[in-house]
Design a protein around this motif. Sequence first.
Motif, short mmCIF file in Angstrom:
data_model
loop_
_atom_site.label_atom_id
_atom_site.label_comp_id
_atom_site.label_asym_id
_atom_site.label_seq_id
_atom_site.Cartn_x
_atom_site.Cartn_y
_atom_site.Cartn_z
N ASN A 199 0.82 -1.24 0.00
CA ASN A 199 0.00 0.00 0.00
C ASN A 199 0.84 1.27 0.00
N CYS A 200 1.92 1.25 -0.74
CA CYS A 200 2.76 2.46 -0.83
C CYS A 200 2.49 3.17 -2.15
N HIS A 201 2.88 4.42 -2.21
CA HIS A 201 2.76 5.17 -3.46
C HIS A 201 4.08 5.86 -3.77
N ILE A 202 4.68 5.49 -4.89
CA ILE A 202 5.89 6.17 -5.37
C ILE A 202 5.47 6.83 -6.67
N GLY A 203 5.40 8.15 -6.65
CA GLY A 203 4.73 8.84 -7.76
C GLY A 203 5.64 9.43 -8.80
N ASN A 204 5.10 10.39 -9.52
CA ASN A 204 5.76 11.01 -10.67
C ASN A 204 7.04 11.74 -10.24
N ALA A 205 8.08 11.57 -11.05
CA ALA A 205 9.35 12.28 -10.84
C ALA A 205 9.96 12.02 -9.47
N VAL A 206 9.88 10.78 -9.04
CA VAL A 206 10.47 10.40 -7.76
C VAL A 206 11.61 9.41 -8.02
N GLU A 207 12.74 9.62 -7.34
CA GLU A 207 13.85 8.67 -7.43
C GLU A 207 14.08 8.05 -6.06
N VAL A 208 14.18 6.74 -6.04
CA VAL A 208 14.44 6.03 -4.78
C VAL A 208 15.61 5.10 -5.02
N LYS A 209 16.58 5.10 -4.12
CA LYS A 209 17.69 4.14 -4.25
C LYS A 209 18.12 3.61 -2.88
N ASN A 210 18.45 2.35 -2.87
CA ASN A 210 19.06 1.74 -1.69
C ASN A 210 18.34 2.11 -0.40
N SER A 211 17.04 1.94 -0.39
CA SER A 211 16.23 2.43 0.74
C SER A 211 15.19 1.40 1.14
N ILE A 212 14.66 1.61 2.33
CA ILE A 212 13.55 0.79 2.82
C ILE A 212 12.37 1.73 3.04
N ILE A 213 11.29 1.46 2.37
CA ILE A 213 10.06 2.24 2.60
C ILE A 213 9.03 1.24 3.12
N MET A 214 8.60 1.46 4.35
CA MET A 214 7.72 0.47 4.99
C MET A 214 6.26 0.67 4.55
N ASP A 215 5.38 -0.24 4.99
CA ASP A 215 3.98 -0.28 4.51
C ASP A 215 3.26 1.06 4.66
N ASN A 216 2.35 1.30 3.74
CA ASN A 216 1.43 2.46 3.80
C ASN A 216 2.15 3.81 3.77
N SER A 217 3.31 3.88 3.14
CA SER A 217 4.02 5.16 3.10
C SER A 217 4.15 5.65 1.66
N ASN A 218 4.32 6.95 1.53
CA ASN A 218 4.27 7.56 0.20
C ASN A 218 5.40 8.54 -0.04
N ALA A 219 5.96 8.45 -1.25
CA ALA A 219 6.83 9.50 -1.78
C ALA A 219 6.17 9.84 -3.11
N PRO A 220 5.19 10.72 -3.07
CA PRO A 220 4.28 10.78 -4.22
C PRO A 220 4.66 11.75 -5.35
N HIS A 221 5.41 12.81 -5.04
CA HIS A 221 5.69 13.78 -6.11
C HIS A 221 7.09 14.37 -5.93
N LEU A 222 7.92 14.30 -6.95
CA LEU A 222 9.19 15.04 -6.99
C LEU A 222 10.06 14.82 -5.75
N ASN A 223 10.22 13.57 -5.36
CA ASN A 223 11.05 13.31 -4.17
C ASN A 223 12.33 12.58 -4.56
N TYR A 224 13.38 12.78 -3.75
CA TYR A 224 14.56 11.92 -3.84
C TYR A 224 14.73 11.24 -2.49
N VAL A 225 14.73 9.93 -2.53
CA VAL A 225 14.91 9.15 -1.30
C VAL A 225 16.13 8.25 -1.52
N GLY A 226 17.24 8.59 -0.89
CA GLY A 226 18.47 7.82 -1.11
C GLY A 226 19.03 7.30 0.20
N ASP A 227 19.37 6.01 0.24
CA ASP A 227 20.02 5.38 1.41
C ASP A 227 19.26 5.70 2.70
N SER A 228 17.95 5.66 2.60
CA SER A 228 17.10 6.11 3.71
C SER A 228 16.16 5.00 4.17
#
Length: 410
Positions: free
Chosen positions: A295-324
């Motif tokens: 139940n996560c949402h990774i949306g438009n123009a988002v980059e994720v690398k080497n990370s853990i995103i747990m249930d029900n969480s969102n990086a929905p618009h224009l995010n960078y999530v690195g080593d997080s």
Amino acid sequence: MKAVVLAAGKGERLRPLTDDRPKVILKVANRPIIEYILENLSPFVDEFILIVRYEKEMLVKALGDEFNGKPITYVDQLEGDGTAKAIESAKDYIEGEEFIVANGDIYFEIDGVKELIQSFKKEKADAAILVKEFDDLSHFGKIEVDGNLVKAVGEKPGKVPGYANLGVYIFKPDVFEFIEKTPTSERGEYEITDTLNLMINAGKRITYAVYTAYWNDVGRPWNLLELNEYLLKNYLRHEIRGIVEEGATIVPPVEIGEGTVVRSGAYIIGPVKIGKNSRIGPNCFIRPYTSIGDNCHIGNAVEVKNSIIMDNSNAPHLNYVGDSIIGENTNLGAGTITANLRHDKGNIKVEIKGKLEDSGRRKLGAIIGHNVKVGIHVTIYPGREIGSNSFIGPGVIVDKNVPSNSLVVV
Ligand code: TTP
């Protein structure tokens, strides 16, 4: 044989991820850490005894009353702290035979259990300890050996090589007599390492097995990232159970759970694991060693690398999530960015229980707890923690840790 798994600890070094839950249920590669231990112990045991205390209801809810068809008995830790006290709590459940004990917050491969049982039997020992050779024992208790027997179980000796205690043991019921005689340590805990020394001094034969495969003591946040990387690199199978739209690119191995939709323009380079009913894209970039829960949402123009995103969480618009690491039910506002590298390229330090610790990593992003709302355009410095149930207003620069239940505005 029964397995006693110690899972009563508070996991303070893993705050804010353990603000409201025991660390052993934190998910790595979308599975609670403790399940890997139970999985590797299960061929050798007929019952699990889990020693619980801190937020135990969540553990019971996460695991239920059996694992791989073997019953789980939950036992409250007796009053007092420490691993010896935790093991003593199992006394009434052990009947006249040897049993395995494992810390609930470590990762080891099945070979470790096999080797330990073999050494214990071959040596006709009274107890056995799993050890591993390291060049630097700064973070480990040292096991001193003489031939096939353990001579002493020491403190952390500093930056010297030697055998480290991995937190997996075999005992016979006579260990309980020695636990009763174990005094509290300097930090006020009843430690099983002290019990082992009492046993050695009383002439008990303690043997050991040298383990050579991967092991991780999941005590600090970056250990979760290390373990995630190891599991995805070594165990992930390419399997698409969700829907991948035309125009999305998937470079195996990528696991996508049922009900998850990957929209056009998403570019995913495995190893990446995505849970069930998540929404990915359109037009996002997910790079290796990323685990995204259900139940996560990774949306438009988002980059994720080497990370853990747990249930029900969102990086929905224009995010960078690195080593997080992002806990459950957390939302990043549009344009929120995690920084994961210092300009001087030095190792990232993280405040653990009030003291700055070197993570040993050049790249480490944010550690965000559960139920956090991050506003738009928030910048988070490398290695900073945001406590659970916090609200970070728009435009905030998070350059120091945010305690749980905080409201931070510009
Ligand atoms: P630790 O990692 O030493 O303790 P902890 O889990 O409380 O973590 P922190 O130091 O970050 O607060 O514990 C080793 C293992 O023993 C771990 O699996 C938890 C377990 N344990 C208990 O079951 N009861 C206890 O009283 C303690 C101290 C630990």
